[in-house]
Scaffold this motif. Structure first.
Motif, PDB file in Angstrom:
ATOM      1  N   ILE A 179       0.855  -1.190   0.000  1.00 22.33           N
ATOM      2  CA  ILE A 179       0.000   0.000   0.000  1.00 22.33           C
ATOM      3  C   ILE A 179       0.890   1.239   0.000  1.00 22.33           C
ATOM      4  O   ILE A 179       1.624   1.474   0.957  1.00 22.33           O
ATOM      5  CB  ILE A 179      -0.919   0.024   1.239  1.00 22.33           C
ATOM      6  CG1 ILE A 179      -1.804  -1.230   1.274  1.00 22.33           C
ATOM      7  CG2 ILE A 179      -1.777   1.285   1.249  1.00 22.33           C
ATOM      8  CD1 ILE A 179      -2.611  -1.380   2.546  1.00 22.33           C
ATOM      9  N   PRO A 180       0.861   2.039  -1.065  1.00 21.73           N
ATOM     10  CA  PRO A 180       1.730   3.214  -1.146  1.00 21.73           C
ATOM     11  C   PRO A 180       1.483   4.189   0.019  1.00 21.73           C
ATOM     12  O   PRO A 180       0.333   4.511   0.330  1.00 21.73           O
ATOM     13  CB  PRO A 180       1.338   3.868  -2.486  1.00 21.73           C
ATOM     14  CG  PRO A 180       0.726   2.744  -3.284  1.00 21.73           C
ATOM     15  CD  PRO A 180       0.036   1.872  -2.284  1.00 21.73           C
ATOM     16  N   ASN A 181       2.574   4.596   0.669  1.00 13.51           N
ATOM     17  CA  ASN A 181       2.508   5.593   1.755  1.00 13.51           C
ATOM     18  C   ASN A 181       1.488   5.221   2.830  1.00 13.51           C
ATOM     19  O   ASN A 181       0.761   6.064   3.354  1.00 13.51           O
ATOM     20  CB  ASN A 181       2.161   6.984   1.185  1.00 13.51           C
ATOM     21  CG  ASN A 181       3.167   7.450   0.150  1.00 13.51           C
ATOM     22  OD1 ASN A 181       4.375   7.309   0.331  1.00 13.51           O
ATOM     23  ND2 ASN A 181       2.674   7.997  -0.951  1.00 13.51           N
ATOM     24  N   TYR A 182       1.439   3.924   3.165  1.00 12.81           N
ATOM     25  CA  TYR A 182       0.421   3.469   4.114  1.00 12.81           C
ATOM     26  C   TYR A 182       0.540   4.156   5.481  1.00 12.81           C
ATOM     27  O   TYR A 182      -0.463   4.349   6.176  1.00 12.81           O
ATOM     28  CB  TYR A 182       0.499   1.954   4.301  1.00 12.81           C
ATOM     29  CG  TYR A 182       1.773   1.472   4.970  1.00 12.81           C
ATOM     30  CD1 TYR A 182       1.871   1.398   6.346  1.00 12.81           C
ATOM     31  CD2 TYR A 182       2.867   1.074   4.214  1.00 12.81           C
ATOM     32  CE1 TYR A 182       3.021   0.958   6.959  1.00 12.81           C
ATOM     33  CE2 TYR A 182       4.019   0.637   4.809  1.00 12.81           C
ATOM     34  CZ  TYR A 182       4.106   0.573   6.189  1.00 12.81           C
ATOM     35  OH  TYR A 182       5.259   0.151   6.794  1.00 12.81           O
ATOM     36  N   ALA A 183       1.753   4.543   5.870  1.00 13.74           N
ATOM     37  CA  ALA A 183       1.945   5.156   7.192  1.00 13.74           C
ATOM     38  C   ALA A 183       1.281   6.526   7.289  1.00 13.74           C
ATOM     39  O   ALA A 183       1.102   7.054   8.389  1.00 13.74           O
ATOM     40  CB  ALA A 183       3.438   5.277   7.501  1.00 13.74           C
ATOM     41  N   GLU A 184       0.924   7.105   6.131  1.00 14.59           N
ATOM     42  CA  GLU A 184       0.308   8.436   6.132  1.00 14.59           C
ATOM     43  C   GLU A 184      -1.214   8.369   5.969  1.00 14.59           C
ATOM     44  O   GLU A 184      -1.888   9.403   5.962  1.00 14.59           O
ATOM     45  CB  GLU A 184       0.905   9.282   4.999  1.00 14.59           C
ATOM     46  CG  GLU A 184       2.421   9.454   5.115  1.00 14.59           C
ATOM     47  CD  GLU A 184       3.022  10.123   3.885  1.00 14.59           C
ATOM     48  OE1 GLU A 184       2.227  10.599   3.040  1.00 14.59           O
ATOM     49  OE2 GLU A 184       4.256  10.151   3.770  1.00 14.59           O
ATOM     50  N   LEU A 185      -1.751   7.157   5.851  1.00 15.03           N
ATOM     51  CA  LEU A 185      -3.183   7.000   5.606  1.00 15.03           C
ATOM     52  C   LEU A 185      -3.943   6.804   6.911  1.00 15.03           C
ATOM     53  O   LEU A 185      -3.369   6.473   7.951  1.00 15.03           O
ATOM     54  CB  LEU A 185      -3.424   5.808   4.683  1.00 15.03           C
ATOM     55  CG  LEU A 185      -2.707   5.829   3.325  1.00 15.03           C
ATOM     56  CD1 LEU A 185      -2.953   4.518   2.586  1.00 15.03           C
ATOM     57  CD2 LEU A 185      -3.183   7.007   2.486  1.00 15.03           C
ATOM     58  N   SER A 186      -5.264   6.983   6.830  1.00 12.04           N
ATOM     59  CA  SER A 186      -6.112   6.714   7.992  1.00 12.04           C
ATOM     60  C   SER A 186      -6.263   5.208   8.156  1.00 12.04           C
ATOM     61  O   SER A 186      -6.052   4.434   7.212  1.00 12.04           O
ATOM     62  CB  SER A 186      -7.487   7.357   7.814  1.00 12.04           C
ATOM     63  OG  SER A 186      -8.201   6.709   6.761  1.00 12.04           O
ATOM     64  N   SER A 187      -6.650   4.788   9.350  1.00  7.53           N
ATOM     65  CA  SER A 187      -6.809   3.354   9.604  1.00  7.53           C
ATOM     66  C   SER A 187      -7.885   2.753   8.701  1.00  7.53           C
ATOM     67  O   SER A 187      -7.741   1.623   8.218  1.00  7.53           O
ATOM     68  CB  SER A 187      -7.155   3.118  11.078  1.00  7.53           C
ATOM     69  OG  SER A 187      -8.339   3.796  11.430  1.00  7.53           O
ATOM     70  N   GLU A 188      -8.970   3.508   8.438  1.00  5.47           N
ATOM     71  CA  GLU A 188     -10.049   2.994   7.598  1.00  5.47           C
ATOM     72  C   GLU A 188      -9.560   2.701   6.182  1.00  5.47           C
ATOM     73  O   GLU A 188      -9.883   1.668   5.594  1.00  5.47           O
ATOM     74  CB  GLU A 188     -11.214   4.005   7.535  1.00  5.47           C
ATOM     75  CG  GLU A 188     -11.979   4.168   8.835  1.00  5.47           C
ATOM     76  CD  GLU A 188     -11.291   5.116   9.800  1.00  5.47           C
ATOM     77  OE1 GLU A 188     -10.213   5.668   9.445  1.00  5.47           O
ATOM     78  OE2 GLU A 188     -11.807   5.303  10.908  1.00  5.47           O
ATOM     79  N   VAL A 189      -8.773   3.625   5.630  1.00  3.48           N
ATOM     80  CA  VAL A 189      -8.255   3.441   4.271  1.00  3.48           C
ATOM     81  C   VAL A 189      -7.288   2.268   4.220  1.00  3.48           C
ATOM     82  O   VAL A 189      -7.312   1.452   3.285  1.00  3.48           O
ATOM     83  CB  VAL A 189      -7.567   4.736   3.781  1.00  3.48           C
ATOM     84  CG1 VAL A 189      -6.881   4.494   2.436  1.00  3.48           C
ATOM     85  CG2 VAL A 189      -8.583   5.863   3.652  1.00  3.48           C
ATOM     86  N   ILE A 190      -6.441   2.142   5.234  1.00  7.05           N
ATOM     87  CA  ILE A 190      -5.482   1.035   5.279  1.00  7.05           C
ATOM     88  C   ILE A 190      -6.217  -0.298   5.307  1.00  7.05           C
ATOM     89  O   ILE A 190      -5.879  -1.236   4.575  1.00  7.05           O
ATOM     90  CB  ILE A 190      -4.566   1.159   6.514  1.00  7.05           C
ATOM     91  CG1 ILE A 190      -3.694   2.407   6.416  1.00  7.05           C
ATOM     92  CG2 ILE A 190      -3.682  -0.084   6.653  1.00  7.05           C
ATOM     93  CD1 ILE A 190      -2.911   2.709   7.675  1.00  7.05           C
ATOM     94  N   ILE A 191      -7.252  -0.372   6.153  1.00 11.83           N
ATOM     95  CA  ILE A 191      -8.017  -1.615   6.281  1.00 11.83           C
ATOM     96  C   ILE A 191      -8.677  -1.980   4.951  1.00 11.83           C
ATOM     97  O   ILE A 191      -8.601  -3.125   4.490  1.00 11.83           O
ATOM     98  CB  ILE A 191      -9.081  -1.482   7.388  1.00 11.83           C
ATOM     99  CG1 ILE A 191      -8.404  -1.367   8.753  1.00 11.83           C
ATOM    100  CG2 ILE A 191     -10.028  -2.683   7.370  1.00 11.83           C
ATOM    101  CD1 ILE A 191      -9.338  -0.931   9.865  1.00 11.83           C
TER     102      ILE A 191
END
Length: 202
Positions: A179-191
């Motif tokens: 997932i590109p730049n996952y550390a900058e995303l919200s938890s909902e988007v990551i999930i």
């Protein structure tokens, strides 16, 4: 110490093969199930071997490649893990998957391995954590931080939610890396993105 054996497979059993050398000597070699599955009676093979000496027996353990042999030796260095338990682990999991489970501190995966209870799994994590950091798999610093709980709050929340859905850390961590730049995303988007990746693998 017998470091390797080259010979013809004379017999195959569930846990071992009989390798017969040109001199006519046959060696019983205990091997991981995946390696035994690559052999056939009559074919020639070279195996990396480890000789275990006990009071009541001298046993040979063999591996078709150096990667499995190296992990076998690493496992023997853990208190409470003998050759039979180490071989059982290597029959149940690939080295890269094992290293990832240790790197991500995934007790759920480790306790599913044959002969490994919770206490032994905790010893594996404790005694191997400093030995497997650069082994088996690409673990850039961002991924390593997340694997050990050092990611952002959103990442931690996403990991907890995915674990609650039944996924293990050794499944979740590789998905996060995709997932590109996952550390900058919200938890909902990551999930959501992680679930899409899991669905695509089925």
């Amino acid at each position: 110490m017998i470091g390797s054996i080259k010979g013809k497979v004379a017999y195959l059993a569930n846990e071992y093969c009989l390798l017969e050398t040109n001199s006519g000597v046959g060696y019983r070699v205990f091997m991981p199930s995946a390696h035994l599955g690559q052999l056939a009676v009559g074919m020639e093979a070279r195996v990396h071997t480890y000789m275990a000496v006990r009071e009541d027996a001298i046993l040979l353990f063999g591996f078709l490649n150096q990667e499995y042999y190296n992990l076998f030796l690493l496992l023997l260095g853990v208190s409470g893990v003998g050759p039979k338990v180490a071989l059982g682990i290597l029959s149940a999991v690939k080295p890269d998957d094992f290293y990832l489970a240790v790197q991500s501190r995934d007790l759920k995966v480790l306790t599913k391995l044959p002969g490994i209870g919770k206490k032994t799994a905790e010893r594996l994590l404790l005694e191997l954590k400093d030995k497997v950091g650069g082994i088996g798999g690409d673990s850039d610093s961002g991924f390593a931080d997340t694997a050990f709980g050092g990611g952002s709050a959103a990442v931690d929340e996403a990991i907890e939610a995915l674990c609650a859905l039944g996924y293990s850390n050794s499944e979740i961590m590789p998905a996060l890396k995709q997932i590109p730049n996952y550390a900058e995303l919200s938890s909902e988007v990551i999930i959501k993105q992680a679930l899409k990746l899991f669905a695509g693998r089925k």
